[in-house]
Structures are given as C-alpha cells and as structure tokens.
Write a protein that holds these residues in place. Structure first.
Motif, mmCIF file in Angstrom:
data_model
loop_
_atom_site.group_PDB
_atom_site.id
_atom_site.type_symbol
_atom_site.label_atom_id
_atom_site.label_comp_id
_atom_site.label_asym_id
_atom_site.label_seq_id
_atom_site.Cartn_x
_atom_site.Cartn_y
_atom_site.Cartn_z
ATOM 1 N N ASP A 29 32.024 58.149 37.373
ATOM 2 C CA ASP A 29 31.976 57.426 36.110
ATOM 3 C C ASP A 29 33.088 56.413 35.916
ATOM 4 O O ASP A 29 32.888 55.395 35.262
ATOM 5 C CB ASP A 29 32.027 58.430 34.944
ATOM 6 C CG ASP A 29 30.680 59.087 34.690
ATOM 7 O OD1 ASP A 29 29.736 58.760 35.425
ATOM 8 O OD2 ASP A 29 30.584 59.913 33.777
ATOM 9 N N THR A 30 34.276 56.690 36.434
ATOM 10 C CA THR A 30 35.421 55.864 36.068
ATOM 11 C C THR A 30 35.835 54.856 37.130
ATOM 12 O O THR A 30 36.719 54.042 36.878
ATOM 13 C CB THR A 30 36.636 56.757 35.760
ATOM 14 O OG1 THR A 30 36.914 57.585 36.897
ATOM 15 C CG2 THR A 30 36.358 57.638 34.547
ATOM 16 N N VAL A 31 35.215 54.874 38.303
ATOM 17 C CA VAL A 31 35.663 54.000 39.386
ATOM 18 C C VAL A 31 35.574 52.531 38.980
ATOM 19 O O VAL A 31 36.442 51.721 39.318
ATOM 20 C CB VAL A 31 34.857 54.272 40.670
ATOM 21 C CG1 VAL A 31 35.065 53.175 41.691
ATOM 22 C CG2 VAL A 31 35.263 55.607 41.281
ATOM 23 N N PHE A 32 34.521 52.177 38.235
ATOM 24 C CA PHE A 32 34.345 50.772 37.879
ATOM 25 C C PHE A 32 35.519 50.247 37.068
ATOM 26 O O PHE A 32 35.838 49.048 37.122
ATOM 27 C CB PHE A 32 33.037 50.561 37.109
ATOM 28 C CG PHE A 32 33.098 50.909 35.642
ATOM 29 C CD1 PHE A 32 33.451 49.945 34.706
ATOM 30 C CD2 PHE A 32 32.782 52.178 35.195
ATOM 31 C CE1 PHE A 32 33.496 50.248 33.352
ATOM 32 C CE2 PHE A 32 32.831 52.497 33.849
ATOM 33 C CZ PHE A 32 33.186 51.527 32.930
ATOM 34 N N VAL A 33 36.182 51.121 36.299
ATOM 35 C CA VAL A 33 37.277 50.655 35.441
ATOM 36 C C VAL A 33 38.441 50.158 36.287
ATOM 37 O O VAL A 33 39.081 49.150 35.970
ATOM 38 C CB VAL A 33 37.749 51.768 34.487
ATOM 39 C CG1 VAL A 33 38.766 51.216 33.497
ATOM 40 C CG2 VAL A 33 36.581 52.380 33.745
ATOM 41 N N TYR A 34 38.731 50.866 37.385
ATOM 42 C CA TYR A 34 39.839 50.460 38.232
ATOM 43 C C TYR A 34 39.614 49.056 38.800
ATOM 44 O O TYR A 34 40.498 48.193 38.714
ATOM 45 C CB TYR A 34 40.023 51.455 39.376
ATOM 46 C CG TYR A 34 40.536 52.812 38.967
ATOM 47 C CD1 TYR A 34 41.894 53.041 38.799
ATOM 48 C CD2 TYR A 34 39.667 53.877 38.767
ATOM 49 C CE1 TYR A 34 42.381 54.299 38.441
ATOM 50 C CE2 TYR A 34 40.132 55.128 38.406
ATOM 51 C CZ TYR A 34 41.487 55.343 38.241
ATOM 52 O OH TYR A 34 41.954 56.575 37.876
ATOM 53 N N SER A 35 38.465 48.835 39.422
ATOM 54 C CA SER A 35 38.239 47.530 40.053
ATOM 55 C C SER A 35 38.098 46.429 39.007
ATOM 56 O O SER A 35 38.595 45.311 39.198
ATOM 57 C CB SER A 35 37.019 47.579 40.973
ATOM 58 O OG SER A 35 35.846 47.874 40.258
ATOM 59 N N TRP A 36 37.422 46.733 37.885
ATOM 60 C CA TRP A 36 37.324 45.722 36.822
ATOM 61 C C TRP A 36 38.703 45.378 36.275
ATOM 62 O O TRP A 36 39.030 44.196 36.072
ATOM 63 C CB TRP A 36 36.435 46.221 35.681
ATOM 64 C CG TRP A 36 36.684 45.453 34.422
ATOM 65 C CD1 TRP A 36 36.304 44.170 34.145
ATOM 66 C CD2 TRP A 36 37.460 45.890 33.296
ATOM 67 N NE1 TRP A 36 36.780 43.789 32.914
ATOM 68 C CE2 TRP A 36 37.494 44.816 32.376
ATOM 69 C CE3 TRP A 36 38.116 47.088 32.985
ATOM 70 C CZ2 TRP A 36 38.168 44.921 31.162
ATOM 71 C CZ3 TRP A 36 38.785 47.179 31.774
ATOM 72 C CH2 TRP A 36 38.801 46.105 30.880
ATOM 73 N N ALA A 37 39.540 46.390 36.006
ATOM 74 C CA ALA A 37 40.860 46.146 35.431
ATOM 75 C C ALA A 37 41.701 45.275 36.357
ATOM 76 O O ALA A 37 42.401 44.354 35.904
ATOM 77 C CB ALA A 37 41.567 47.471 35.150
ATOM 78 N N LEU A 38 41.650 45.538 37.660
ATOM 79 C CA LEU A 38 42.423 44.724 38.594
ATOM 80 C C LEU A 38 41.897 43.298 38.645
ATOM 81 O O LEU A 38 42.675 42.338 38.735
ATOM 82 C CB LEU A 38 42.386 45.360 39.986
ATOM 83 C CG LEU A 38 43.158 46.669 40.119
ATOM 84 C CD1 LEU A 38 42.898 47.306 41.477
ATOM 85 C CD2 LEU A 38 44.661 46.441 39.927
ATOM 86 N N SER A 39 40.584 43.137 38.578
ATOM 87 C CA SER A 39 40.013 41.795 38.572
ATOM 88 C C SER A 39 40.386 41.045 37.298
ATOM 89 O O SER A 39 40.710 39.852 37.324
ATOM 90 C CB SER A 39 38.494 41.876 38.719
ATOM 91 O OG SER A 39 37.925 40.579 38.741
ATOM 92 N N ALA A 40 40.343 41.744 36.154
ATOM 93 C CA ALA A 40 40.755 41.123 34.890
ATOM 94 C C ALA A 40 42.234 40.774 34.928
ATOM 95 O O ALA A 40 42.659 39.710 34.452
ATOM 96 C CB ALA A 40 40.449 42.059 33.728
ATOM 97 N N LEU A 41 43.046 41.653 35.510
ATOM 98 C CA LEU A 41 44.476 41.409 35.629
ATOM 99 C C LEU A 41 44.749 40.194 36.519
ATOM 100 O O LEU A 41 45.742 39.485 36.333
ATOM 101 C CB LEU A 41 45.159 42.647 36.212
ATOM 102 C CG LEU A 41 46.681 42.665 36.222
ATOM 103 C CD1 LEU A 41 47.239 42.594 34.812
ATOM 104 C CD2 LEU A 41 47.175 43.927 36.919
ATOM 105 N N ALA A 42 43.856 39.967 37.466
ATOM 106 C CA ALA A 42 43.986 38.784 38.327
ATOM 107 C C ALA A 42 43.549 37.509 37.617
ATOM 108 O O ALA A 42 43.638 36.422 38.198
ATOM 109 C CB ALA A 42 43.172 38.982 39.600
ATOM 110 N N GLY A 43 43.057 37.632 36.372
ATOM 111 C CA GLY A 43 42.707 36.460 35.577
ATOM 112 C C GLY A 43 41.255 36.047 35.639
ATOM 113 O O GLY A 43 40.896 34.961 35.157
#
Length: 412
Positions: free
Chosen positions: A106-120
C-alpha cells in the motif's frame, strides 16, 4: 474516466486532468515553479510525515510509522545533499512523471512519488483499486496537510484511480510524461508498455522480484534467548507485513552450517516463529491455507521439495531438494522454503538478475561486502540485516531514485 483522490475531485478525462495541471502553472499568479529540493515541497512532505507518525495511527498500520520517519525534513534534506556533485553541474526536474503504483504494498507509491515531488516534478500517480486502509490513511494525511501547503502542491501533484483496463487513460498519461515509473508484475508492466511514450521519455520499471534470508546456524544457536527472539520477531516483520507479497519479503531461507547445526537451529527458529505468530498474527483464512497447500505440494510434485511441514494455517516450512531450482513465485503468506549450504559462496551461482533483497543474521558487514563483491552484481541489489527488508531506501532495485528523477545541464 479518472477519479481524483488527491486533491479530491469529480471524475475527469485524462486529457482534462493534464490540462488543469499545466494551466495552473501557466497562470501569472501561480508563483515560481518547483525546483529540485524546493523548500515548499519539503515543508509539505514533512507535514505529511508528522501526521503519519501519530502513535495511534502507526499502531493500526505499522508500515506508516517508517514512512512518516522517511518523510521528515531532516532525512529528506540529507538525501538531497547527496545530489550536490560540487562540479558546477546544474540539476533540474525531469518534467511530468507518471507513476503506476503496485497493488500488493500500500505505501510503496508514497516513497517514489515523494522523491519525484522533492526533485521538483509534476506527478500523476495511479493507485490500485485494491488499495486498503493504509492507502486511505495516507490520502487522509495528504488532504489534512494541504490546507497549510503552498498552492504549488495543488498545481503540480495528482493521485488518481481508474480501471487498469482503461487503455485510453493510460495512453494519454504515458504520451504526456517525461518519465514513467512502473511497479507491478512482469505481465502488468508488459501490458502498460503497449501504451507508447514519446521518443524523449523513458521507463523506470520495478517488476517481479524475489528475496531471501540467510542465517548462520552456529550464530543463531550461540545467541541468547533474547537475541533469538528479537531476530525471529524481525524476520516476522520482514515476511508478514505485506502478506509476504512485497518484492523485498524473504521467501527461501538459506541456512549456512553443518547438517547437525542447521537442524538444531531450524527447530529453535520454528518454535520462536510459532510463538511470534501466535502473538502478532496474522491469522490465515481457509482460502489462504488452500493456496499454500496447492503451492507447496506442487513443489513436491515438481521434484523441487521433498518435505512440507505445516504449523497451523500460518506457517509452512518446505525443504528444498536441489539448489538449482529455487521457487521465486509467491507461495502464500507464511511459506518458507529452506535450504542448507556449507558456505555463503554456494549461494552465488544460485542468484539471478531478478533477485532483489538478501537479509542476513550471523555475519559481519565486512563478510557481506566481500560476498557482494564475489557475486559481482549477478543478482541481489540490497543486503541488509534481518528486520530491515521493507525499510525503503532512496537507492532501490539498483536505481538512485533522486538522481533518476532529475536531469543534468552542464555549462562550460
């Protein structure tokens, strides 16, 4: 039709969703665009992490506590610091990133999305219709944090759901993105790849993977009871948190040692695992029990295993006959093939490119580094102590995600 989950909205066509994202950032009053390491996104992710770390929520959903810690501003800041090469190279967002999240974690998507958002980046994340209570809790934390967030978050980030058979939506989002991030089974990824990317775009794929545990029998036998219990409880967390279906969850257990030592260690390990499952669960239903019986006795029929032992519906130990045919498919929650080896080096020829995580007990870090060097990259992307299999890292499946989510510009 696409159902927006964050921010919440009425069903919308994919083309209209994309237009709303790009139009919002074109408006004169929208403010500066996101950049890699943008403070506005750091603030938002930190606020979400604080809500996920609330003790009552973390007790209900144990996977949310580590996620909340991961999203702390201090942690994300340390990850961003790794991006600074110090050579004057400029780093910018990729653009639009389209994520298709897995249905089994359930939570894996949050990690990759958060890093992508953090990358701008602008991001569109499609989550599975099978998302459970943990997904709902994450979406609630995101919504609650939105009121105090900079408007750029609403302008650039979308989490949506739609039927996986909706090829029109997948094709529209794929054609518009600069990077597509695919989590899922091999067949699902092949199906999604029928929707083409534009020539300048590319895929970042996280397909079927298999993971293992390795235990030195003498080290387990020589450990005191407290350490043994902690090790087995840590193994339980690795294996059972996502029903043993996460790519990093251990399947086969490799025991290193003599026949006598391994037999004694296995008995002690099994007794403690039974106790741990009795306290922590889970309780498997009849359908899962049938699944496990079919899968494990199927291994015996194929000549891969010569002994199957069930302890209730929750635990099944399967003794493998040959090291050459390791089962790499999901066999049901709480199913553990095991194989005795004389040394770590006997594991090397068994590894394949699809193998991801190796958890270990009874070996030093130096021994595992030496083992990885001898393996030479033929398989296994992560080697971590037992208990840390599901601990997400910015380097995952051999990718340094923050670097993948950005692009470089050089000036000379």
């Amino acid at each position: 039709m696409i159902r927006p989950l964050f921010p919440m909205g009425t069903p919308i066509e994919a083309s209209a969703l994309l237009e709303s994202m790009f139009q919002a950032t074109r408006d004169p009053g929208s403010g500066p665009q996101l950049q890699a390491g943008d403070d506005r996104m750091l603030d938002f992710l930190d606020a979400v992490g604080q809500r996920l770390r609330v003790p009552a929520l973390a007790r209900r959903h144990p996977e949310l506590g580590p996620l909340g810690v991961y999203l702390r501003r201090s942690h994300l800041g340390s990850e961003l610091a790794r991006l600074d090469s110090g050579d004057g190279t400029l780093r910018f967002p990729q653009g639009l990133v389209f994520h298709i999240a897995p249905g089994n974690a359930d939570t894996v998507f949050v990690y990759s999305w958060a890093l992508s958002a953090l990358a701008g980046n602008r991001n569109v994340v499609r989550v599975s219709d099978r998302g459970g209570e943990a997904t709902e809790a994450v979406l609630a934390a995101l919504a609650q944090s939105l009121g105090e967030a900079d408007p750029v978050v609403v302008q650039t980030q979308r989490i949506v759901s739609y039927d996986h058979r909706d090829e029109v939506a997948t094709s529209a989002l794929s054609a518009a993105c600069d990077l597509r991030v695919l989590w899922g089974g091999d067949r699902a990824i092949d199906d999604i790849r029928r929707s083409p990317l534009r020539p300048s775009a590319r895929d970042l794929t996280f397909p079927n993977r298999s993971s293992f545990a390795v235990i030195r029998a003498t080290a387990f036998l020589e450990a005191d009871m407290t350490q043994r219990k902690r090790t087995v409880e840590a193994f339980h967390s690795d294996a059972y948190l996502f029903g043993q279906a996460a790519c990093a969850s251990p399947g086969t257990i490799f025991w290193i040692g003599t026949d006598q030592d391994v037999a004694a260690a296995q008995v002690a390990f099994a007794e403690l695992l039974v106790q741990t499952v009795g306290v922590r669960g889970p309780r498997n239903d009849a359908a899962m029990a049938i699944q496990k019986h079919v899968a494990t006795y199927g291994l015996a029929a194929e000549g891969i295993a010569d002994d199957v032992r069930f302890i209730g519906n929750e635990i099944a130990f399967v003794r493998l006959v040959t090291p050459g045919r390791l089962p790499r498919r999901w066999l049901g929650t709480g199913t553990f093939p095991h194989l005795r080896l004389d040394s770590l080096d006997e594991l090397i020829p068994l590894l394949q490119r699809q193998d991801q995580t190796l958890t270990y007990f009874g070996f030093t870090v130096e021994e595992m580094v030496s083992f990885a060097q001898r393996a030479g990259g033929r398989g296994i992307d992560r080697i971590v102590p037992i208990g840390r299999a599901l601990e997400f890292s910015t380097v995952w499946d051999g990718y340094d995600l923050l670097r993948e989510f950005t692009r470089l510009v050089t000036v000379s």
